[in-house]
Design a protein around this motif. Structure first.
Motif, PDB file in Angstrom:
ATOM      1  N   LEU A 151       0.861  -1.193   0.000  1.00 51.41           N
ATOM      2  CA  LEU A 151       0.000   0.000   0.000  1.00 51.41           C
ATOM      3  C   LEU A 151       0.889   1.232   0.000  1.00 51.41           C
TER       4      LEU A 151
ATOM      5  N   GLU B 240      -2.521   7.096  -1.218  1.00 52.99           N
ATOM      6  CA  GLU B 240      -3.531   6.300  -1.941  1.00 52.99           C
ATOM      7  C   GLU B 240      -4.577   5.773  -0.973  1.00 52.99           C
TER       8      GLU B 240
ATOM      9  N   THR C 248      -7.099   2.892  -0.490  1.00 57.32           N
ATOM     10  CA  THR C 248      -7.410   1.553  -0.994  1.00 57.32           C
ATOM     11  C   THR C 248      -8.692   1.070  -0.331  1.00 57.32           C
TER      12      THR C 248
ATOM     13  N   LEU D  24      -6.507   2.641   4.113  1.00 53.81           N
ATOM     14  CA  LEU D  24      -7.184   1.376   3.776  1.00 53.81           C
ATOM     15  C   LEU D  24      -8.510   1.334   4.505  1.00 53.81           C
TER      16      LEU D  24
ATOM     17  N   ALA E  98     -12.095   5.363  -4.442  1.00 53.04           N
ATOM     18  CA  ALA E  98     -11.017   4.355  -4.412  1.00 53.04           C
ATOM     19  C   ALA E  98      -9.914   4.703  -5.407  1.00 53.04           C
ATOM     20  N   ASP E  99      -8.669   4.683  -4.933  1.00 49.24           N
ATOM     21  CA  ASP E  99      -7.523   4.736  -5.837  1.00 49.24           C
ATOM     22  C   ASP E  99      -7.125   3.321  -6.227  1.00 49.24           C
ATOM     23  N   ARG E 100      -7.452   2.381  -5.351  1.00 57.61           N
ATOM     24  CA  ARG E 100      -7.033   0.994  -5.530  1.00 57.61           C
ATOM     25  C   ARG E 100      -8.075   0.105  -4.874  1.00 57.61           C
ATOM     26  N   TYR E 101      -8.237  -1.097  -5.384  1.00 56.60           N
ATOM     27  CA  TYR E 101      -9.127  -2.072  -4.755  1.00 56.60           C
ATOM     28  C   TYR E 101      -8.326  -3.294  -4.332  1.00 56.60           C
ATOM     29  N   LEU E 102      -8.657  -3.785  -3.148  1.00 58.44           N
ATOM     30  CA  LEU E 102      -8.233  -5.122  -2.730  1.00 58.44           C
ATOM     31  C   LEU E 102      -9.493  -5.931  -2.527  1.00 58.44           C
TER      32      LEU E 102
ATOM     33  N   ASP F  46      -6.332  -7.146  -6.590  1.00 57.81           N
ATOM     34  CA  ASP F  46      -5.375  -6.117  -6.175  1.00 57.81           C
ATOM     35  C   ASP F  46      -5.056  -5.290  -7.419  1.00 57.81           C
TER      36      ASP F  46
END
Ligand SMILES: Nc1ncnc2c1ncn2[C@@H]1O[C@H](COP(=O)(O)OP(=O)(O)OP(=O)(O)O)[C@@H](O)[C@H]1O
Length: 257
Positions: free
Chosen positions: A35, A39, A41, A200, A213-217, A227
């Motif tokens: 991470l 960002e 997430t 997160l 969201a900048d990123r997904y998990l 990811d």
């Protein structure tokens, strides 16, 4: 294995081979993820997938059975981590200001918190945190007289007052109406971006995630199945995470193959 690289924005948080079992249940089964600071997430997955367990391992409330969590190459210090709790974690009979000031308890001698002894500078700093989350003028209001969205803003101000490098939130908007939830999520995203924090949060309403969201998990039965940077994820990928059955470990998203 998670990459342990840092970038210009600051140290990355690397989760490497994380394992957690409860009475034979594999809550986390070899989770590797990196991470980056600045960002936000969003962590998705059906009930029981291991989301809360991952967040609890990151803030030291659970001890993993295996693997490591490093920040800037060193073991993650729990003092560097703030958790935005559900609104019920605030102390109802205390003011918004007192709840925010309590956020600093981890970085000051315990007796000062017990006695409620604060300097004017500390109070000014905490009032500035309330201002930052849009609650200027509400410092003296008891938190049981605030709306759900305002309470979550107090929770975010309190987390910021810990001066964390990593901010975690477990279902922070579960109790809020959609419009208020969007406002609170957008505040969390601004905080993560502006302060360059590793962020997160787990969400049960993936429809709310796309705006922030900048990123997904994605977790399924303790395994990481998604990811991806948000712009590489389409809604079907998120839906697929929820459709994973226990024991399933198929990757979804752009790297499925
Ligand atoms: N303290 C505990 N003792 C025993 N089993 C636990 C404990 N905490 C979690 N588990 C189990 O570990 C697994 C992962 O739970 P976890 O709470 O992390 O899932 P989750 O994805 O956060 O679910 P939810 O979305 O419902 O909150 C589940 O099977 C759960 O029953």
């Amino acid at each position: 294995m998670a990459a342990d690289t840092d970038d210009a924005a600051g140290p990355a948080l690397a989760v490497d081979g994380l394992e957690k079992r409860y009475d034979g249940v594999r809550a986390l089964d070899g989770v590797d993820v990196t991470l980056r600071p600045g960002e936000l997430t969003v962590l998705v997955g059906r009930s029981g997938a291991g989301k809360t367990t991952l967040l609890r391992c990151m803030n030291g409330l659970e001890t993993p059975d295996g693997g490591a969590i490093r920040h800037g190459g060193a073991p993650l210090e729990t003092d560097d981590v703030a958790l935005v709790f559900q609104s019920s974690a605030l102390v109802d009979r205390k003011s918004a200001l007192a709840n925010v000031l309590d956020g600093a308890l981890g970085r000051e001698p315990a007796w000062r918190g017990v006695l409620g002894w604060r300097t004017p500078a500390e109070k000014r700093e905490a009032i500035a945190r309330l201002h930052d989350v849009g609650l200027a003028g509400m410092a003296d209001r008891r938190v049981d007289r605030l709306s759900g969205g305002e309470r979550q803003r107090v929770g975010i101000a309190r987390a910021l007052h810990q001066e964390p490098r990593v901010v975690l939130a477990d279902e922070p908007v579960a109790a809020l109406d959609p419009a208020t939830a969007r406002d609170v999520l957008s505040l969390l995203a601004d905080v993560v971006h502006d302060a360059g924090l590793v962020g997160l949060l787990s969400l049960h309403q993936p429809g709310l995630a796309s705006a922030v969201a900048d990123r997904y998990l994605g977790l399924a039965a303790g395994r990481l199945v998604l990811d991806e940077a948000a712009d590489a994820v389409d809604p079907a990928d998120v839906t697929a995470v929820y459709e994973q059955t226990p024991g399933g470990d198929d990757r979804v998203g752009a790297d499925r193959a």
